[in-house]
Design an enzyme around this catalytic site. Structure first.
Site, PDB file in Angstrom:
ATOM      1  N   HIS A 159      30.045  44.917  38.172  1.00 51.41           N
ATOM      2  CA  HIS A 159      31.293  45.682  38.708  1.00 51.41           C
ATOM      3  C   HIS A 159      32.341  44.858  37.917  1.00 51.41           C
ATOM      4  CE1 HIS A 159      34.075  47.495  41.826  1.00 51.41           C
ATOM      5  NE2 HIS A 159      34.435  46.197  41.584  1.00 51.41           N
ATOM      6  N   HIS A 207      36.764  44.302  36.667  1.00 53.83           N
ATOM      7  CA  HIS A 207      38.152  44.923  37.059  1.00 53.83           C
ATOM      8  C   HIS A 207      38.649  44.710  35.507  1.00 53.83           C
ATOM      9  CE1 HIS A 207      38.673  46.016  41.065  1.00 53.83           C
ATOM     10  NE2 HIS A 207      37.470  45.132  41.037  1.00 53.83           N
ATOM     11  N   TYR A 236      41.384  37.509  43.421  1.00 52.21           N
ATOM     12  CA  TYR A 236      40.806  38.601  43.792  1.00 52.21           C
ATOM     13  C   TYR A 236      41.864  39.911  43.635  1.00 52.21           C
ATOM     14  CZ  TYR A 236      37.659  40.932  47.436  1.00 52.21           C
ATOM     15  OH  TYR A 236      36.858  41.836  48.081  1.00 52.21           O
ATOM     16  N   ASP A 242      37.122  51.511  45.794  1.00 57.31           N
ATOM     17  CA  ASP A 242      38.277  50.581  45.130  1.00 57.31           C
ATOM     18  C   ASP A 242      39.481  51.077  44.905  1.00 57.31           C
ATOM     19  OD1 ASP A 242      38.846  48.192  43.734  1.00 57.31           O
ATOM     20  OD2 ASP A 242      36.802  48.028  42.831  1.00 57.31           O
ATOM     21  N   HIS A 282      42.461  50.503  47.575  1.00 57.67           N
ATOM     22  CA  HIS A 282      43.599  49.538  47.391  1.00 57.67           C
ATOM     23  C   HIS A 282      44.557  50.084  46.666  1.00 57.67           C
ATOM     24  CE1 HIS A 282      40.734  46.260  48.767  1.00 57.67           C
ATOM     25  NE2 HIS A 282      39.765  46.599  47.635  1.00 57.67           N
ATOM     26  N   SER A 301      35.252  40.256  40.658  1.00 53.14           N
ATOM     27  CA  SER A 301      36.410  40.900  41.468  1.00 53.14           C
ATOM     28  C   SER A 301      37.719  40.485  41.025  1.00 53.14           C
ATOM     29  CB  SER A 301      36.320  40.241  42.823  1.00 53.14           C
ATOM     30  OG  SER A 301      34.840  40.300  43.343  1.00 53.14           O
TER      31      SER A 301
END
Lengths: 293, 338
Positions: free
Chosen positions: B194, B196, B285, B14, B17, B167
Site C-alpha cells: 500500500h 502513498h 503519516y 483512504d 481523509h 503510510s
C-alpha cells in the site's frame, strides 16, 4: 489503631511498583507480596525489604490470611474474579488493578469518597486514571455532552496483558468516561509509540460542552483538578492552556511517573499504582478515624 | 477469472481523509457501482482511520460508516467490501457490525512494530469467515528484520495476506523491494503493498513490490487518499495491462469511474504539494496533512517545520493531537503573533 496491613497479589511490574508506593502511605503497612514464581524480581525485592513472601499464589495467601487487611490484585481479570470472591468472603478489602471491573470504578480525584465502603473497587485503566479527572472537572463547570480521550504511551510501557486485550482498554475507559467523568457519551483511543528514547505518557482530552463561553469556569476547574491529581502523581501536568473552539475544548496532559520501579516515562503505569495506593490509603484513613471516634 | 494481481481500491477509505470524512451515501454508491462494473474485486469502505475512527481527534464521519458499507455492498454484483480496523481505535464489536453491513474482508492495521495488538482482531476476522489481512503501517520506520518478525506474528494469528504499508509515502523503490522480498522469503502467505504518492513514487514503488512478489496492491481513483494520495488505481490498471498481468480490471470503465465520478466531487487535485512532499521526505503519516495545514494557519508557522518536527519526534499514525501542540510550541518559541 495501627495501619492497615497490605497484601499485593501479582509480583510483576505493577505489583512491585505498588510496593514502593505503599511504603510511602501514612495509613498503610506493606506486609505481604504474593506471586507464583519464587524467582520473580518482585518477590525477591519484597523479601530483601523484609516483607512476607508467598510464592504459591492465592492458596498460600489464604493460609496466612491474618497477614493482610487489604489486598491489591495486579494479576489478570480472569484470576481476579476468583481472588475477589475468596478474599471478600474473609472480609478483606480488595483493590482491583485488572480490567475485571467487579466492583465500582474509582478515580481518586473524581469519586474517591463514594466507594470507600465497597468490598471491591476497580481502578479502571491507566488512560482512565489520566484523563477522567479532566472530563470530570470540565463537567463540573459545564455539562459535557461528549468526551473523547487519546492516550499515547511508549510501546515499552504496554505490557503483554494490555496488548493481548487492547479492546478492554477501549471499552472500559469509554464506560468510565461516562460513569465517572459524567460525559453523556465517551470514547477512548489508545496509541502505542515505539520511539527511542521512549516518550512520556501523553493524553489528550477533547470534549464537546453544552454551552459556549464558559472558558474561565472550565479552565479554573481543570486547574484545580490538576492540583488534586498532583497530590498523588506529582508528575501530572497540563501542557499549555486548554484550547477552546466553540463548544469544543481540548486539554493536553503529560504524565511523568515517580520512577519507583518503572522508568519515569511509564506515567501510564505509575498513575495506576499511585491511584490505587491513594484509594487504599483513604480507606485505611477512614477506618482509623472511625475507630478513634 | 484467474488474476495475476489483485488491485484493491481504497478510494472510499483512504479517500475519506482527503474528503474530511464527509463522503455522502450517494457518492459511495456511485463509486462502488463503478468499481464493481470495472472488475475490481475488493474495495475498501471505512472511516479513514478505520472502524470507529469517527471522532474529534480524526474528524467525525458525515454519514455513519456502517450505512456507507451497507450502501456500497448493495451496489456490488461481484465486488466485495473490505474494512479497515486499527486496534486501539476500533474494537471487535465494530467488525461484527461491519460484517452485518456486508463486509467480506478485514484489514487489521498496526504500527510496524506493534503487531501483537492485532491478534484478537485477526482471529475474529478468520472466525467470521472474512478474507483477513494484516497491515504493517509506517513500514519505513523499522529495519527489515523487525518488519519480518512482525509480519510473521500477523501470519501466525491467521492473516492470509500481509501488507507492507508505506503510510508516509517515504519508501524509495529499493526499500520497498527489500521489504517485500524479505517477507516473500520468510512468510508463506501472500504479500501486499500500500503506497502513498508523497514523493511521486507510488507507481514506481508498486512496480518494485510486484517485481518482488507482492500480489495485492492498493490504489485510489485519481489518487484520492491521504497526503498526495495512493497509487492511482486507473493508472495501475493500464500499466499492469501493458506488462501483461491479468488484473480483471477493465481500463475504460475504471477510467470512467475515476474521471466521471470521483473527479467531480474531489475537494482539490491530489498533487504533490509542499506539505505532502515534506511528509514523504520526513516520514510523516499521510493523514496528518490537512490537520497540519490547519494548525500552521492558526499559529502562523510554516507547515513544513511542523512536519519535519513530527518526523523527528517519530510520531506514529493516529497522533493527530500532537500536530496542534507542535505548532503551538513553534509559535511560542518563535514569538509568532497568533
Amino acid at each position: 489503631m495501627g495501619k492497615l496491613k497490605v497484601g499485593i497479589i501479582g509480583s510483576g511490574n505493577i505489583g512491585t511498583d505498588l510496593m514502593y508506593k505503599i511504603e510511602r502511605s501514612d495509613f498503610l503497612q506493606m506486609s505481604t507480596m504474593v506471586g507464583i514464581d519464587a524467582d520473580s524480581e518482585g518477590l525477591k525485592r519484597a523479601k530483601d525489604r523484609g516483607y512476607h513472601v508467598i510464592d504459591n499464589g492465592i492458596e498460600g495467601l489464604l493460609e496466612k490470611a491474618a497477614l493482610v487487611d487489604i489486598v491489591f490484585d495486579a494479576t489478570t481479570a480472569k484470576a481476579h474474579a476468583n481472588h475477589s470472591k475468596l478474599l471478600t468472603a474473609l472480609g478483606k478489602k480488595v483493590i482491583d488493578l485488572t480490567p475485571a471491573a467487579i466492583g465500582p470504578f474509582v478515580v481518586p480525584s473524581a469519586n474517591l469518597d463514594e466507594h470507600l465502603d465497597a468490598p471491591n473497587v476497580n481502578m479502571v485503566t491507566c488512560g482512565g486514571q489520566a484523563t477522567i479527572p479532566i472530563v470530570h472537572a470540565i463537567n463540573q463547570a459545564c455539562t459535557v455532552e461528549y468526551a473523547e480521550i487519546v492516550a499515547t504511551v511508549a510501546s515499552k510501557s504496554a505490557g503483554p496483558g494490555t496488548r493481548a486485550n487492547i479492546d478492554e482498554f477501549t471499552r472500559t475507559t469509554s464506560r468510565a468516561i461516562e460513569k465517572i467523568g459524567g460525559a453523556q457519551k465517551g470514547k477512548a483511543i489508545i496509541i502505542l509509540n515505539p520511539a527511542e528514547p521512549p516518550i512520556i505518557m501523553r493524553d489528550t482530552i477533547h470534549v464537546l460542552v453544552k454551552e459556549e463561553r464558559k472558558e474561565e469556569e472550565i479552565t479554573s476547574s481543570i486547574e484545580k483538578m490538576i492540583n488534586s491529581v498532583q497530590d498523588y502523581v506529582p508528575g501530572y501536568r497540563m501542557r499549555g492552556k486548554p484550547v477552546f473552539d466553540g463548544k469544543k475544548v481540548s486539554v493536553f496532559i503529560e504524565v511523568k511517573g515517580a520512577g519507583d520501579f518503572f522508568p519515569p516515562y511509564s506515567g501510564n503505569l505509575d498513575i495506576m499504582t499511585a491511584a490505587a495506593a491513594k484509594v487504599a490509603n483513604e480507606i485505611a484513613k477512614k477506618q482509623s478515624t472511625f475507630v478513634q471516634k | 477469472m484467474k488474476r495475476d494481481l489483485q488491485i484493491v481500491d481504497v478510494t472510499l477509505r483512504d479517500g475519506s481523509h482527503a474528503m474530511k470524512h464527509a463522503f455522502t451515501e450517494e457518492q459511495v454508491r456511485q463509486v462502488a457501482k463503478g468499481l464493481d462494473q470495472a472488475g475490481i474485486e475488493y474495495l475498501e469502505v471505512t472511516h479513514g482511520d478505520g472502524l470507529g475512527g469517527s471522532s474529534l481527534q480524526y474528524g467525525f464521519s458525515k454519514v455513519n460508516e456502517m450505512k456507507l458499507i451497507e450502501a456500497a455492498a448493495e451496489e456490488c454484483s461481484q465486488a466485495k467490501i473490505s474494512v479497515l480496523l486499527l486496534p486501539g481505535i476500533g474494537i471487535k464489536e465494530d467488525l461484527e457490525d461491519a460484517v452485518k453491513a456486508g463486509a467480506k474482508m478485514v484489514r487489521v492495521a498496526t504500527h510496524v512494530t506493534e503487531a501483537d495488538v492485532a491478534k484478537q482482531h485477526i482471529e475474529l476476522g478468520r472466525n467470521l469467515g472474512l478474507k483477513t489481512v494484516g497491515f504493517l503501517m509506517m513500514a519505513h520506520m523499522a529495519p527489515i528484520d523487525k518488519v519480518v518478525e512482525q509480519a510473521k506474528l500477523f501470519e501466525s494469528y491467521g492473516a492470509e495476506i500481509v501488507y507492507v504499508t508505506d503510510s508516509a509515502g517515504a519508501l524509495l523503490p529499493h526499500e520497498v523491494k527489500e521489504r517485500v522480498s524479505a517477507l516473500k522469503e520468510n512468510l508463506s502467505c501472500e504479500i501486499g503493498f500500500h503506497g502513498h504518492n508523497n514523493l511521486s513514487l507510488a507507481m514506481a514503488n508498486t512496480m518494485a513490490a510486484i517485481e518482488s512478489g507482492a500480489t495485492y496492491v492498493d490504489g485510489s481513483l485519481r489518487c484520492l487518499g491521504a497526503g498526495s494520495g495512493n497509487t492511482q488505481t486507473e493508472v495501475m490498471a493500464a500499466v499492469f495491462d501493458r506488462l501483461g498481468y491479468k488484473t480483471g480490471v477493465e481500463l475504460y470503465p475504471i477510467m470512467d469511474v475515476a474521471n466521471n465520478i470521483v473527479a467531480k466531487f474531489m475537494p482539490r487535485p491530489q498533487e504533490v504539494t509542499g506539505s505532502s512532499l515534506i511528509m514523504g521526505y520526513s516520514g510523516v503519516y499521510s493523514s496528518f496533512l490537512l490537520f497540519t495545514q490547519e494548525a500552521a494557519k492558526k499559529f502562523n508557522v510554516d507547515e513544513r517545520d511542523i512536519l519535519v518536527e513530527l518526523g523527528r519526534m517519530q510520531a506514529v499514525g493516529g497522533q493527530e493531537d500532537l500536530i496542534y501542540e507542535v505548532a503551538r510550541e513553534f509559535a511560542r518559541s518563535k514569538k509568532v503573533p497568533v
